[in-house]
Design an enzyme around this catalytic site. Structure first.
Site, PDB file in Angstrom:
ATOM      1  N   HIS A   1      -1.619   4.343   0.008  1.00 22.56           N
ATOM      2  CA  HIS A   1      -1.020   3.240  -0.751  1.00 22.56           C
ATOM      3  C   HIS A   1      -0.684   3.719  -2.149  1.00 22.56           C
ATOM      4  CE1 HIS A   1      -0.390  -0.750  -2.446  1.00 22.56           C
ATOM      5  NE2 HIS A   1      -0.302  -1.182  -1.200  1.00 22.56           N
TER       6      HIS A   1
ATOM      7  N   GLU B   1      -2.256  -2.702   6.295  1.00 23.20           N
ATOM      8  CA  GLU B   1      -1.578  -2.807   7.585  1.00 23.20           C
ATOM      9  C   GLU B   1      -2.474  -2.393   8.752  1.00 23.20           C
ATOM     10  OE1 GLU B   1       0.743  -4.528   7.221  1.00 23.20           O
ATOM     11  OE2 GLU B   1       2.497  -3.743   6.199  1.00 23.20           O
TER      12      GLU B   1
HETATM   13  N1  ACO Z   1       0.308   9.952   6.553  1.00 27.08           N
HETATM   14  C1  ACO Z   1       0.594  11.260   6.256  1.00 27.08           C
HETATM   15  N2  ACO Z   1       0.667  11.703   4.982  1.00 27.08           N
HETATM   16  C2  ACO Z   1       0.425  10.823   3.987  1.00 27.08           C
HETATM   17  C3  ACO Z   1       0.127   9.485   4.223  1.00 27.08           C
HETATM   18  C4  ACO Z   1       0.063   9.043   5.573  1.00 27.08           C
HETATM   19  N3  ACO Z   1      -0.210   7.790   5.882  1.00 27.08           N
HETATM   20  N4  ACO Z   1      -0.057   8.844   3.060  1.00 27.08           N
HETATM   21  C5  ACO Z   1       0.136   9.764   2.092  1.00 27.08           C
HETATM   22  N5  ACO Z   1       0.439  10.971   2.646  1.00 27.08           N
HETATM   23  C6  ACO Z   1       0.738  12.191   1.945  1.00 27.08           C
HETATM   24  C7  ACO Z   1       2.057  12.063   1.212  1.00 27.08           C
HETATM   25  O1  ACO Z   1       3.150  12.398   2.067  1.00 27.08           O
HETATM   26  C8  ACO Z   1       1.866  13.046   0.075  1.00 27.08           C
HETATM   27  O2  ACO Z   1       2.076  14.349   0.596  1.00 27.08           O
HETATM   28  P1  ACO Z   1       2.748  15.509  -0.316  1.00 27.08           P
HETATM   29  O3  ACO Z   1       1.871  15.619  -1.537  1.00 27.08           O
HETATM   30  O4  ACO Z   1       2.725  16.699   0.580  1.00 27.08           O
HETATM   31  O5  ACO Z   1       4.127  15.013  -0.644  1.00 27.08           O
HETATM   32  C9  ACO Z   1       0.391  12.920  -0.246  1.00 27.08           C
HETATM   33  O6  ACO Z   1      -0.231  12.362   0.935  1.00 27.08           O
HETATM   34  C10 ACO Z   1       0.125  11.981  -1.411  1.00 27.08           C
HETATM   35  O7  ACO Z   1       0.720  10.739  -1.165  1.00 27.08           O
HETATM   36  P2  ACO Z   1       0.939   9.660  -2.307  1.00 27.08           P
HETATM   37  O8  ACO Z   1       1.723  10.241  -3.440  1.00 27.08           O
HETATM   38  O9  ACO Z   1      -0.376   9.067  -2.646  1.00 27.08           O
HETATM   39  O10 ACO Z   1       1.823   8.588  -1.526  1.00 27.08           O
HETATM   40  P3  ACO Z   1       2.941   7.601  -2.099  1.00 27.08           P
HETATM   41  O11 ACO Z   1       2.368   6.742  -3.150  1.00 27.08           O
HETATM   42  O12 ACO Z   1       4.186   8.327  -2.434  1.00 27.08           O
HETATM   43  O13 ACO Z   1       3.250   6.776  -0.773  1.00 27.08           O
HETATM   44  C11 ACO Z   1       2.850   5.384   1.097  1.00 27.08           C
HETATM   45  C12 ACO Z   1       2.484   5.682  -0.374  1.00 27.08           C
HETATM   46  C13 ACO Z   1       4.377   5.328   1.233  1.00 27.08           C
HETATM   47  C14 ACO Z   1       2.276   4.023   1.480  1.00 27.08           C
HETATM   48  C15 ACO Z   1       2.285   6.510   1.979  1.00 27.08           C
HETATM   49  O14 ACO Z   1       0.875   6.537   1.858  1.00 27.08           O
HETATM   50  C16 ACO Z   1       2.675   6.344   3.439  1.00 27.08           C
HETATM   51  O15 ACO Z   1       3.778   6.768   3.822  1.00 27.08           O
HETATM   52  N6  ACO Z   1       1.804   5.703   4.288  1.00 27.08           N
HETATM   53  C17 ACO Z   1       2.141   5.456   5.677  1.00 27.08           C
HETATM   54  C18 ACO Z   1       3.033   4.209   5.793  1.00 27.08           C
HETATM   55  C19 ACO Z   1       2.229   2.921   5.601  1.00 27.08           C
HETATM   56  O16 ACO Z   1       1.177   2.722   6.158  1.00 27.08           O
HETATM   57  N7  ACO Z   1       2.825   1.996   4.788  1.00 27.08           N
HETATM   58  C20 ACO Z   1       2.232   0.690   4.500  1.00 27.08           C
HETATM   59  C21 ACO Z   1       1.808   0.588   3.046  1.00 27.08           C
HETATM   60  S1  ACO Z   1       1.019  -0.979   2.710  1.00 27.08           S
HETATM   61  C22 ACO Z   1       2.293  -2.038   2.378  1.00 27.08           C
HETATM   62  O17 ACO Z   1       3.317  -1.681   1.889  1.00 27.08           O
HETATM   63  C23 ACO Z   1       2.115  -3.500   2.700  1.00 27.08           C
END
Ligand code: ACO
Length: 376
Positions: A257, A311
């Site tokens: 998140h 979620e």
């Molecule tokens: N699966 C795989 N990799 C992940 C996930 C995940 N669920 N979450 C974070 N990462 C990775 C990112 O790709 C990033 O990798 P990188 O450094 O190699 O680029 C690293 O972990 C750090 O991530 P953050 O910078 O903390 O993530 P960001 O804030 O940009 O994105 C997001 C947040 C979009 C929610 C992300 O965690 C994600 O894609 N999660 C899966 C989708 C999801 O469940 N969305 C629902 C969110 S809740 C809502 O909106 C109601």
């Protein structure tokens, strides 16, 4: 061409305004609605009362809020022309696409800027009626009339199924609606506030917001959580499945998140709800997947502070109350119509056009067109 000092990727850490509606405490595992910790509200407070709190700033005199209940009942009947448009939709449309069209269709020229509370009541009350009408027709069945004696959440279940909703289902879905009703400056609310800031109307702004909520990085995630659990099938397969997915650089839905760098309080509360309504085997599978996925994500991204997001256990709760995955994101949107209304009213009350900047990284100024221009 001067360049800005710093570009914030994904607007992370950028404060775009002020709100008195909700506070997301991403470091402290908090979500506060108008000064109330959501743990004060869930489980138990009716959705109409949470709506009252978010829309008016204070709790109602009694539960459920008389004002909101009466206003939603009075606003529930959609215009006949809107019903006709919804009846003309292709029944094969996925429910989310149908709901987006419903919101757009609600904007029939009678909505304008500034948004009024009455517009919000129309949005909140008519969206579930029209979505249920579309779904019933798509299934070849007649629409089910709303029942005025049922609360907003119970009536939604009633209109979908035509069955008397059980107390435990209504209680679980009410917890979900309460918790998802608002959430600070999330992506869809941002889009809504941008639209309102241009003096657009609430129906148009909500249509844009839903188009944003739809994305799997935002509100489109929960059905994918079910796909993941179904693909894994049994706890002993979780480890290999999760590792394979991360090795292919694919996302694990329901984890991570932007705001929460610790537990998402909504997830914790919905986990509790899931303990009371989900099938024990399904719950055990989900809990194993959560443990395995968090270990793998934290190993793959050391220092990223990744937790389950709202979620993950939303998916279990929505499944347990009997909703098909295709209805998860539409149901999320229905709960969020309250927050969208509150934000539209707040934005309009102290409006300035939201218009950020972007750094230009194209060719420098000074290129000449390669041919004589027509008329030269
Ligand atoms: N699966 C795989 N990799 C992940 C996930 C995940 N669920 N979450 C974070 N990462 C990775 C990112 O790709 C990033 O990798 P990188 O450094 O190699 O680029 C690293 O972990 C750090 O991530 P953050 O910078 O903390 O993530 P960001 O804030 O940009 O994105 C997001 C947040 C979009 C929610 C992300 O965690 C994600 O894609 N999660 C899966 C989708 C999801 O469940 N969305 C629902 C969110 S809740 C809502 O909106 C109601």
């Amino acid at each position: 061409m001067p360049t800005p000092e710093r570009v914030s990727s994904g607007l992370e850490g950028v404060v775009v305004g002020r709100t008195a509606i909700s506070w997301v405490g991403g470091e402290s595992s908090d979500l506060v609605f108008r000064g109330f910790d959501v743990r004060e509200l869930v489980p138990g407070v009716p959705y109409e009362s949470v709506a009252h709190l978010l829309l008016f700033g204070d709790p109602p005199a009694a539960d459920p809020s008389r004002e909101v209940t009466d206003a939603l009942l009075a606003a529930r009947q959609p215009p006949a022309a809107v019903e006709r448009t919804v009846d003309a939709l292709d029944p094969r449309l996925p429910p989310l696409e149908a709901l987006r069209t419903v919101l757009s269709t609600l904007g029939d020229g009678s909505w304008s800027y500034p948004p009024r509370l009455e517009d919000g009541y129309r949005l909140i009350a008519q969206s579930p009626v029209l979505l249920a009408r579309f779904l019933r027709r798509a299934a070849g069945r007649p629409a089910i009339a709303p029942r005025p004696e049922l609360g907003h959440v119970a009536n939604y279940l009633w209109m979908l199924t035509g069955e008397e909703p059980t107390t435990s289902r209504v209680r679980a879905l009410t917890a979900y609606f309460d918790l998802l009703a608002d959430h600070g400056m999330n992506a869809s609310t941002f889009v809504l506030r941008i639209a309102i800031s241009t003096h657009s109307d609430l129906a148009s702004a909500a249509t844009g917001a839903l188009g944003t909520l739809k994305g799997p990085l935002h509100g489109g995630a929960p059905s994918r959580v079910i796909e993941m659990l179904d693909a894994i099938g049994a706890p002993e397969h979780a480890e290999a499945w999760v590792r394979g997915r991360l090795a292919r650089k694919e996302l694990l839905f329901g984890f991570g998140h932007r705001a929460y760098k610790t537990e998402d309080p909504r997830g914790l509360l919905l986990h509790d709800v899931a303990r009371s309504v989900a099938a024990p085997e399904r719950l055990r599978l989900a809990e194993t997947v959560e443990t395995v996925a968090l270990a793998a994500l934290r190993a793959a991204h050391p220092g990223a502070r990744i937790y389950a997001n709202v979620e993950f256990y939303s998916a279990l709760v929505l499944e347990a109350v009997g909703l098909p995955p295709a209805l998860f994101t539409p149901t999320f949107a229905l709960s969020r119509t309250v927050g969208w209304t509150a934000h539209a009213l707040e934005q309009a009350s102290d409006n300035r056009l939201i218009r950020p900047d972007i750094e230009y990284v194209g060719a420098p100024k000074g290129r000449s067109w390669p041919r004589p221009r027509p008329g030269d």
